[in-house]
Enzyme design. Structure first.
Site, mmCIF file in Angstrom:
data_model
loop_
_atom_site.group_PDB
_atom_site.id
_atom_site.type_symbol
_atom_site.label_atom_id
_atom_site.label_comp_id
_atom_site.label_asym_id
_atom_site.label_seq_id
_atom_site.Cartn_x
_atom_site.Cartn_y
_atom_site.Cartn_z
ATOM 1 N N HIS A 27 0.849 -1.192 0.000
ATOM 2 C CA HIS A 27 0.000 0.000 0.000
ATOM 3 C C HIS A 27 0.885 1.243 0.000
ATOM 4 C CE1 HIS A 27 -3.480 -2.268 1.945
ATOM 5 N NE2 HIS A 27 -2.472 -3.018 2.340
ATOM 6 N N GLU A 92 2.533 -0.775 4.584
ATOM 7 C CA GLU A 92 2.182 0.594 4.188
ATOM 8 C C GLU A 92 3.476 1.348 3.882
ATOM 9 O OE1 GLU A 92 -0.568 2.287 3.664
ATOM 10 O OE2 GLU A 92 -2.186 1.128 4.597
#
Ligand code: ZN
Length: 235
Positions: A27, A92
């Site tokens: 992500h 992330e």
């Protein structure tokens, strides 16, 4: 030498269902700063998290232990499985994203992501075809980590898949007609109950990043054929 990882644990996790960890989802944070993103991923009210955050300078933070389920993928689908949080690890990568000024991922950050992925792949039975973008598993909702993320470089280092051919001709003309295109995308892993341009944009963000058009142009179709072949060969 293993990667130095700082603990910044998040309360946003629960126990995993009894399924293998076979998917790795990348992500971008999509927030103005790393601190904003980390704060949100540790906020019990937000109920979102990831296993790791990689900052722009390559610093790596662990928010959720891998044996727990983090809340990063949401409604998601890949290769016949849905709700992928239970079977995946989420990373992330700090970047403002398309909303706040999407920028290049620094070399140090990409190197740290690569090292982290290699360590994760050594611990879990995650096939290369299951190293994917959030946009791959949620094409109608997400566009991260986006078309600036260097999947090609990752694959050169043994993380994920990238086809060898870069021009359309050696790979053949590709599938003809919507049905064949959907079949090919399904074989790669995409859910296919979405409009074709949505799926093509998701494919392009990962595997044909030069133009995110959602159009079935010749180059995109050739690349779909190449990725599909690679998926079949690495089964
Ligand atoms: Zn995401």
């Amino acid at each position: 030498m293993s990667l130095f990882i700082r603990e910044l644990l998040s309360p946003n996790f629960d126990s995993r269902p009894d399924v293998p960890i076979d998917t790795l989802i990348l992500h971008y944070t999509g927030m103005k700063s790393a601190q904003d993103a980390i704060d949100r991923l540790r906020d019990p009210v937000a109920r979102v998290s990831s296993h790791y955050v990689v900052d722009e300078d390559g610093a790596v933070f662990r928010l959720v232990p891998e044996e727990r389920r983090a809340f990063h993928a949401g409604i998601s689908h890949w290769r016949g499985h849905s709700l992928l949080n239970g079977r995946s690890i989420g990373i992330e990568i700090v970047n403002p994203g398309h909303e706040w000024g999407y920028c290049e991922f620094p070399v140090l950050q990409l190197a740290a992501v690569c090292d982290l992925c290699l360590e994760i792949l050594a611990r879990h039975p995650i096939p290369a075809r299951n190293v994917v973008a959030h946009s791959d598993v949620a094409p109608d909702r997400k566009e991260d980590p986006g078309e600036k993320f260097d999947w090609h470089s990752l694959a050169r280092n043994g993380v994920g898949l990238w086809p060898k051919c870069d021009s359309p001709s050696p790979c053949g003309l590709g599938p003809q007609g919507e049905r064949e295109i959907l079949d090919a995308l399904s074989a790669i892993g995409y859910r296919t109950d979405l409009p074709l341009p949505v799926l093509l944009r998701a494919f392009q963000r990962h595997w044909r990043q030069e133009a995110i058009t959602g159009e079935a142009d010749e180059g995109t179709l050739a690349r779909i054929t190449a990725v599909r072949q690679l998926v079949a060969d690495t089964r």
